[in-house]
Design a protein around this motif. Structure first.
Motif, PDB file in Angstrom:
ATOM      1  N   ARG A  25       0.830  -1.203   0.000  1.00  0.00           N
ATOM      2  CA  ARG A  25       0.000   0.000   0.000  1.00  0.00           C
ATOM      3  C   ARG A  25       0.867   1.256   0.000  1.00  0.00           C
ATOM      4  O   ARG A  25       0.602   2.218  -0.725  1.00  0.00           O
ATOM      5  N   SER A  26       1.936   1.234   0.786  1.00  0.00           N
ATOM      6  CA  SER A  26       2.827   2.379   0.883  1.00  0.00           C
ATOM      7  C   SER A  26       3.513   2.656  -0.454  1.00  0.00           C
ATOM      8  O   SER A  26       3.600   3.814  -0.894  1.00  0.00           O
ATOM      9  N   LYS A  29       0.952   4.172  -2.877  1.00  0.00           N
ATOM     10  CA  LYS A  29       0.659   5.566  -2.569  1.00  0.00           C
ATOM     11  C   LYS A  29       1.816   6.479  -2.986  1.00  0.00           C
ATOM     12  O   LYS A  29       1.597   7.592  -3.478  1.00  0.00           O
ATOM     13  N   THR A  30       3.045   6.018  -2.778  1.00  0.00           N
ATOM     14  CA  THR A  30       4.216   6.806  -3.153  1.00  0.00           C
ATOM     15  C   THR A  30       4.241   7.053  -4.649  1.00  0.00           C
ATOM     16  O   THR A  30       4.470   8.180  -5.095  1.00  0.00           O
ATOM     17  N   VAL A  32       1.727   6.956  -6.785  1.00  0.00           N
ATOM     18  CA  VAL A  32       0.605   7.824  -7.173  1.00  0.00           C
ATOM     19  C   VAL A  32       0.956   9.275  -6.845  1.00  0.00           C
ATOM     20  O   VAL A  32       0.728  10.182  -7.655  1.00  0.00           O
ATOM     21  N   LYS A  33       1.540   9.481  -5.680  1.00  0.00           N
ATOM     22  CA  LYS A  33       1.923  10.818  -5.257  1.00  0.00           C
ATOM     23  C   LYS A  33       2.968  11.412  -6.207  1.00  0.00           C
ATOM     24  O   LYS A  33       2.876  12.585  -6.592  1.00  0.00           O
ATOM     25  N   ALA A  53       2.940   3.968 -11.544  1.00  0.00           N
ATOM     26  CA  ALA A  53       1.843   4.007 -10.568  1.00  0.00           C
ATOM     27  C   ALA A  53       0.772   2.988 -10.928  1.00  0.00           C
ATOM     28  O   ALA A  53       0.250   2.275 -10.065  1.00  0.00           O
ATOM     29  N   ILE A  57      -0.595  -0.165  -8.686  1.00  0.00           N
ATOM     30  CA  ILE A  57      -2.017  -0.335  -8.354  1.00  0.00           C
ATOM     31  C   ILE A  57      -2.460  -1.744  -8.740  1.00  0.00           C
ATOM     32  O   ILE A  57      -3.133  -2.425  -7.958  1.00  0.00           O
ATOM     33  N   LYS A  74      -9.180   4.395  -9.134  1.00  0.00           N
ATOM     34  CA  LYS A  74      -7.932   5.134  -8.916  1.00  0.00           C
ATOM     35  C   LYS A  74      -7.198   5.367 -10.235  1.00  0.00           C
ATOM     36  O   LYS A  74      -6.711   6.470 -10.502  1.00  0.00           O
TER      37      LYS A  74
END
Length: 86
Positions: A25-26, A29-30, A32-33, A53, A57, A74
């Motif tokens: 998950r981390s 998220k990284t 995507v960010k 990204a 996902i 997403k």
């Protein structure tokens, strides 16, 4: 604290799974960010960041961390943001 042997084992297994899920998950998220930051900067590498990204996902779905519909949502939102730059 559990007294039953099988529950103690279950607790250990749950903790291991939680840590694995947290890592997946981390990472997702990284990525995507980073993609969103690249889009904000109107950077040329936004497309490359988007590809990575998207891969993360999909990986989260295959590992059972995300539901497939959540991942689709997403990716769709991320695609829309990336396409707005180019």
């Amino acid at each position: 604290m559990a007294n039953i042997k099988s529950q103690m084992k279950r607790n250990r297994q749950n903790e291991k799974a939680r840590m694995r899920n947290k890592a997946v998950r981390s990472e997702m998220k990284t990525r995507v960010k980073q993609t969103l930051e690249a889009v904000e900067d109107s950077s040329a590498d936004a497309e490359a960041a988007y590809q990575l990204a998207q891969k993360r996902i999909d990986e989260a779905v295959s590992k059972g961390v995300l539901h497939k519909n959540t991942a689709a949502r997403k990716k769709a939102r991320l695609t829309k943001r990336v396409k707005s730059v180019s």
